[in-house]
Motif scaffolding. Structure first.
Motif, PDB file in Angstrom:
ATOM      1  N   TYR A  93       0.824  -1.206   0.000  1.00  0.00           N
ATOM      2  CA  TYR A  93       0.000   0.000   0.000  1.00  0.00           C
ATOM      3  C   TYR A  93       0.861   1.259   0.000  1.00  0.00           C
ATOM      4  CZ  TYR A  93      -3.883  -3.070   1.352  1.00  0.00           C
ATOM      5  OH  TYR A  93      -4.830  -4.062   1.402  1.00  0.00           O
ATOM      6  N   LEU A  94       1.965   1.226   0.749  1.00  0.00           N
ATOM      7  CA  LEU A  94       2.785   2.426   0.893  1.00  0.00           C
ATOM      8  C   LEU A  94       3.506   2.805  -0.393  1.00  0.00           C
ATOM      9  CD1 LEU A  94       4.230   1.863   4.478  1.00  0.00           C
ATOM     10  CD2 LEU A  94       2.347   3.360   3.773  1.00  0.00           C
ATOM     11  N   GLU A  95       3.511   1.934  -1.379  1.00  0.00           N
ATOM     12  CA  GLU A  95       4.060   2.304  -2.681  1.00  0.00           C
ATOM     13  C   GLU A  95       3.234   3.398  -3.350  1.00  0.00           C
ATOM     14  OE1 GLU A  95       4.387  -1.247  -4.965  1.00  0.00           O
ATOM     15  OE2 GLU A  95       5.925  -2.153  -3.669  1.00  0.00           O
ATOM     16  N   ASN A  96       2.006   3.630  -2.836  1.00  0.00           N
ATOM     17  CA  ASN A  96       1.138   4.656  -3.408  1.00  0.00           C
ATOM     18  C   ASN A  96       1.360   6.038  -2.805  1.00  0.00           C
ATOM     19  OD1 ASN A  96      -1.073   3.151  -5.204  1.00  0.00           O
ATOM     20  ND2 ASN A  96      -0.608   1.861  -3.428  1.00  0.00           N
ATOM     21  N   LEU A  97       2.294   6.170  -1.878  1.00  0.00           N
ATOM     22  CA  LEU A  97       2.596   7.489  -1.313  1.00  0.00           C
ATOM     23  C   LEU A  97       3.131   8.415  -2.401  1.00  0.00           C
ATOM     24  CD1 LEU A  97       4.350   6.510   2.058  1.00  0.00           C
ATOM     25  CD2 LEU A  97       2.063   7.477   1.774  1.00  0.00           C
ATOM     26  N   ARG A  98       2.611   9.637  -2.415  1.00  0.00           N
ATOM     27  CA  ARG A  98       3.059  10.618  -3.399  1.00  0.00           C
ATOM     28  C   ARG A  98       3.916  11.713  -2.778  1.00  0.00           C
ATOM     29  NH1 ARG A  98      -2.317  11.640  -7.222  1.00  0.00           N
ATOM     30  NH2 ARG A  98      -2.755   9.426  -7.664  1.00  0.00           N
ATOM     31  N   GLU A  99       3.690  11.972  -1.490  1.00  0.00           N
ATOM     32  CA  GLU A  99       4.413  13.016  -0.779  1.00  0.00           C
ATOM     33  C   GLU A  99       5.119  12.395   0.429  1.00  0.00           C
ATOM     34  OE1 GLU A  99       4.519  16.121  -1.749  1.00  0.00           O
ATOM     35  OE2 GLU A  99       2.931  16.139  -3.259  1.00  0.00           O
ATOM     36  N   PRO A 100       6.285  12.933   0.817  1.00  0.00           N
ATOM     37  CA  PRO A 100       6.955  12.421   2.020  1.00  0.00           C
ATOM     38  C   PRO A 100       6.161  12.768   3.271  1.00  0.00           C
ATOM     39  CG  PRO A 100       8.086  14.357   1.172  1.00  0.00           C
ATOM     40  CD  PRO A 100       7.047  13.992   0.147  1.00  0.00           C
ATOM     41  N   ILE A 101       6.175  11.861   4.242  1.00  0.00           N
ATOM     42  CA  ILE A 101       5.448  12.081   5.490  1.00  0.00           C
ATOM     43  C   ILE A 101       6.361  11.822   6.674  1.00  0.00           C
ATOM     44  CG2 ILE A 101       3.195  11.516   4.512  1.00  0.00           C
ATOM     45  CD1 ILE A 101       3.399   8.750   5.735  1.00  0.00           C
ATOM     46  N   GLU A 102       5.989  12.415   7.808  1.00  0.00           N
ATOM     47  CA  GLU A 102       6.710  12.219   9.056  1.00  0.00           C
ATOM     48  C   GLU A 102       5.803  11.563  10.087  1.00  0.00           C
ATOM     49  OE1 GLU A 102      10.035  15.724   9.456  1.00  0.00           O
ATOM     50  OE2 GLU A 102       8.002  16.177  10.143  1.00  0.00           O
ATOM     51  N   LEU A 103       6.360  10.647  10.843  1.00  0.00           N
ATOM     52  CA  LEU A 103       5.681  10.066  11.992  1.00  0.00           C
ATOM     53  C   LEU A 103       6.326  10.678  13.227  1.00  0.00           C
ATOM     54  CD1 LEU A 103       5.721   6.306  10.864  1.00  0.00           C
ATOM     55  CD2 LEU A 103       4.016   8.064  10.344  1.00  0.00           C
ATOM     56  N   VAL A 104       5.579  11.552  13.908  1.00  0.00           N
ATOM     57  CA  VAL A 104       6.135  12.316  15.027  1.00  0.00           C
ATOM     58  C   VAL A 104       5.534  11.764  16.316  1.00  0.00           C
ATOM     59  CG1 VAL A 104       6.552  14.598  15.988  1.00  0.00           C
ATOM     60  CG2 VAL A 104       6.272  14.316  13.509  1.00  0.00           C
ATOM     61  N   ALA A 105       6.339  11.065  17.100  1.00  0.00           N
ATOM     62  CA  ALA A 105       5.838  10.312  18.246  1.00  0.00           C
ATOM     63  C   ALA A 105       6.109  11.016  19.562  1.00  0.00           C
ATOM     64  CB  ALA A 105       6.480   8.927  18.271  1.00  0.00           C
ATOM     65  N   THR A 106       5.099  10.995  20.436  1.00  0.00           N
ATOM     66  CA  THR A 106       5.243  11.443  21.820  1.00  0.00           C
ATOM     67  C   THR A 106       5.213  10.200  22.699  1.00  0.00           C
ATOM     68  OG1 THR A 106       4.132  13.548  21.356  1.00  0.00           O
ATOM     69  CG2 THR A 106       4.271  12.860  23.662  1.00  0.00           C
ATOM     70  N   LEU A 107       6.359   9.886  23.317  1.00  0.00           N
ATOM     71  CA  LEU A 107       6.508   8.620  24.027  1.00  0.00           C
ATOM     72  C   LEU A 107       7.074   8.852  25.428  1.00  0.00           C
ATOM     73  CD1 LEU A 107       8.219   6.619  21.125  1.00  0.00           C
ATOM     74  CD2 LEU A 107       5.776   6.685  21.659  1.00  0.00           C
ATOM     75  N   ASP A 108       6.970   7.816  26.259  1.00  0.00           N
ATOM     76  CA  ASP A 108       7.643   7.798  27.555  1.00  0.00           C
ATOM     77  C   ASP A 108       8.306   6.428  27.724  1.00  0.00           C
ATOM     78  OD1 ASP A 108       5.577   6.056  28.148  1.00  0.00           O
ATOM     79  OD2 ASP A 108       4.505   7.449  29.461  1.00  0.00           O
TER      80      ASP A 108
ATOM     81  N   ARG B 165      -1.080  13.671  25.311  1.00  0.00           N
ATOM     82  CA  ARG B 165      -1.439  12.253  25.419  1.00  0.00           C
ATOM     83  C   ARG B 165      -0.230  11.397  25.071  1.00  0.00           C
ATOM     84  NH1 ARG B 165      -6.006  14.498  22.735  1.00  0.00           N
ATOM     85  NH2 ARG B 165      -7.843  14.573  24.086  1.00  0.00           N
ATOM     86  N   VAL B 166       0.121  10.519  25.994  1.00  0.00           N
ATOM     87  CA  VAL B 166       1.279   9.652  25.820  1.00  0.00           C
ATOM     88  C   VAL B 166       0.855   8.201  26.086  1.00  0.00           C
ATOM     89  CG1 VAL B 166       3.644   9.188  26.555  1.00  0.00           C
ATOM     90  CG2 VAL B 166       2.750  11.526  26.686  1.00  0.00           C
ATOM     91  N   PRO B 167       1.071   7.283  25.130  1.00  0.00           N
ATOM     92  CA  PRO B 167       1.744   7.486  23.848  1.00  0.00           C
ATOM     93  C   PRO B 167       0.781   7.969  22.762  1.00  0.00           C
ATOM     94  CG  PRO B 167       1.202   5.178  24.099  1.00  0.00           C
ATOM     95  CD  PRO B 167       0.745   5.846  25.359  1.00  0.00           C
ATOM     96  N   SER B 168       1.308   8.750  21.845  1.00  0.00           N
ATOM     97  CA  SER B 168       0.535   9.171  20.673  1.00  0.00           C
ATOM     98  C   SER B 168       1.516   9.512  19.558  1.00  0.00           C
ATOM     99  CB  SER B 168      -0.352  10.380  20.999  1.00  0.00           C
ATOM    100  OG  SER B 168       0.437  11.531  21.271  1.00  0.00           O
ATOM    101  N   PHE B 169       0.971   9.660  18.359  1.00  0.00           N
ATOM    102  CA  PHE B 169       1.830  10.064  17.239  1.00  0.00           C
ATOM    103  C   PHE B 169       0.998  10.784  16.199  1.00  0.00           C
ATOM    104  CE2 PHE B 169       0.041   6.086  15.896  1.00  0.00           C
ATOM    105  CZ  PHE B 169      -0.027   6.117  14.508  1.00  0.00           C
ATOM    106  N   ALA B 170       1.650  11.706  15.520  1.00  0.00           N
ATOM    107  CA  ALA B 170       1.030  12.434  14.418  1.00  0.00           C
ATOM    108  C   ALA B 170       1.605  11.924  13.102  1.00  0.00           C
ATOM    109  CB  ALA B 170       1.275  13.928  14.559  1.00  0.00           C
TER     110      ALA B 170
END
Length: 559
Positions: free
Chosen positions: A14-29, A64-69
């Motif tokens: 599925y990820l082969e269909n990505l057209r733009e770069p994305i970031e996974l920004v995680a809030t963790l403990d 909110r921990v854990p979470s990610f954008a």
């Protein structure tokens, strides 16, 4: 957490269909859930050179921990957030969010997409879900898409099992529950068009009036199907295959099937689940020229001019058909006792699969001793502290194999010959129920925090009034080929006098009613020349809202 190999293979494709770069920004403990989430994000990062994972720092950290954008690189307004680990039923929501933030286009209708982009005002949405809820993904996916398309909209999907204190503090006792700008927006399954229309109305828009006007301007159908469950979908497919002008109007495509989990008696399909079957029905309908009118409720039926039958909708629109197939299905029967409606979604619920995780470790009651009630009690016993099953009759009606399983559970009590007389609460949530012997006697209060009502179904026919003949139970009276007493009007499925309310019988009844409608057309008038059977469509893109990904039971189905 490592993904199942088959699931990982699907996701990478599925990820082969990505057209733009994305970031996974995680809030963790340092907690275990944060470790699980980070392992998942690291694995996803390694699947595409367009994905980067990083840790949030300073003011960027989420409360909110854990979470990610999931954020489009260079475009921080294009973002969605998950609080928790979106596996189980929400894995499809995760995949869609990755794709849509990454620029893959949605297959939603162009008019809905344009309406989303034009929504005015600031809208901050929060959706509480559970990983075992089959109704939650549609809501999560709809709001995620809206947040991607409109910079004035933000959305975070919150796993209530990972954030139980927040869920309890905010009175969340059913999922999905949606808040908008801190205020309750809605609870239960909602489709994209319904959510967009409600937001537009709250923003002072006139989308509802424009939609009603557009619907009313549509030409009459040869066959107009009312209802989008198995019977309705089958009727529409059979009509469209005849090459005649076919329309289907539905509050929600899939109907009661969407609230069903395991399905093991659909002949030739050893096992499926309700949401997957609903998606398959919609996908099958998309291969034909069927005018699908979504998120609309029927409000009335009457005889029109020139032999047409007129269907009035709740939004003020009117559609017409040379023939009509009624397939509006059924809904959960309620107890009809004081407090039940007041505490609906505040402890009173109808879906043990969806809402059970919200009552982890608590005492609950299940009302009803049929198969549904006993199955609910068995499922809940593995999650909650204690289950009391209340059955009005002196014996349970469930299959003996289910009763044996129920009796083997140490944290379940069964009360036979007992009726529930009231749902008791403190104004915010359920605190108990009042019960008494069926034949009368002293009232007793049972201290429970959840009440799961499982006492059968009611046909969705009140809107018909006396337009067609109904039975004493409110079912549409039909003959052996689905005819009602109103010429040109047919009916099928759980809303009719068909005695066996089964998915497989509804599918057959829908096709029978549609064939009868076609027979009526060719005997009374020639079908319109305009409609011709559509060529099979090829789906554009890997998945879309409503599609299902087969997630193994071992992959995060519960928190």
């Amino acid at each position: 957490m490592a993904l199942d190999p088959n699931l990982a293979t699907q996701l990478k494709a599925y990820l082969e269909n990505l057209r733009e770069p994305i970031e996974l920004v995680a809030t963790l403990d340092d907690g275990a859930k944060s470790t699980e989430l980070d392992e998942l994000l690291v694995e996803i990062e390694g699947m595409s050179d367009k994905i980067t994972r990083r840790l949030a720092e300073g003011a960027e950290r989420n409360e909110r921990v854990p979470s990610f954008a999931i954020t489009r690189a260079g475009s921080p307004d294009v973002s969605v957030r998950f609080a928790g680990i979106p596996m189980g039923h929400e894995f499809t929501s995760l995949v869609l969010a990755l794709l849509q933030v990454g620029g893959h286009p949605s297959k939603a209708s162009q008019d809905v997409l344009e309406q989303i982009g034009s929504l005015q005002g600031e809208h901050t949405f929060e959706t509480f879900f559970s990983l075992s809820c089959q109704n939650c993904p549609d809501v999560v996916q709809a709001l995620n898409l809206m947040s991607v398309l409109n910079p004035n909209i933000t959305h975070v999907a919150i796993d209530g099992a990972v954030f139980p204190t927040e869920a309890e503090d905010r009175g969340v006792l059913a999922v999905p529950t949606v808040f908008r700008n801190g205020e309750l927006f809605g609870s239960g399954r909602m489709e994209l068009a319904e959510i967009v229309g409600k937001v537009d109305e709250l923003s002072g828009g006139d989308a509802a009036a424009r939609a009603a006007e557009e619907l009313s301007s549509r030409d009459p159908y040869d066959v107009l199907v009312v209802g989008g469950g198995p019977a309705g979908a089958s009727a529409a497919i059979y009509a469209a295959r005849k090459g005649i002008r076919t329309g289907l109007v539905a509050d929600r495509v899939g109907g009661q099937v969407l609230d069903t989990m395991s399905i093991e008696n659909l002949v030739s399909v050893p096992h499926t689940e309700g949401p997957k079957l609903a998606a398959d029905l919609e996908r099958h309908m998309s291969e034909y020229d069927i005018d699908l009118v979504r998120s609309q409720q029927a409000a009335g039926l009457s005889e029109g001019e020139n032999g047409l039958t007129v269907l009035d909708l709740a939004n003020g629109a009117a559609l017409s058909g040379k023939t009509v197939v009624l397939a509006t299905g059924a809904r959960w029967r309620t107890m009809g006792v004081p407090g039940e409606e007041e505490y609906r979604n505040k402890g009173v619920t109808f879906c043990p699969h969806c809402d059970g995780p919200l009552f982890k470790g608590k005492d609950v009651a299940v009302i009803g001793g049929g198969n549904s009630g006993v199955e609910a009690a068995i499922d809940l016993a593995g999650v909650v502290g204690h289950v009391t099953l209340i059955e009005f009759l002196d014996e349970m009606r469930a299959d003996e194999v289910l009763q044996r399983k129920l009796r083997s559970l140490p944290n379940v009590d069964v009360r036979l010959g007992t009726k529930t007389t009231e749902v008791i609460g403190d104004g915010a949530k359920v605190t108990g129920i009042a019960v008494e012997p069926r034949e009368g006697g002293e009232t007793e209060q049972l201290d429970v925090e959840g009440v799961f009502v499982q006492i059968g179904l009611l046909p969705n026919t009140e809107w018909l009034g006396d337009a067609v003949e109904l039975s004493e139970r409110g079912e549409i009276v039909i003959d052996g080929v689905g005819r009602t007493n109103l010429p040109g009007v047919f009916a099928a499925g759980d809303c009719t006098t068909e005695p066996y309310k089964q998915i497989v019988s509804a599918l057959g009844a829908g096709s029978t009613a549609s064939l009868s409608a076609f027979d009526h057309l060719i005997r009374t008038s020639a079908p319109s020349d305009e409609a011709a059977m559509a060529a099979t469509k090829v789906a554009d893109g890997p998945i879309e809202a409503g599609d299902q990904i087969d997630v193994p039971d071992s992959v995060g189905a519960s928190a």
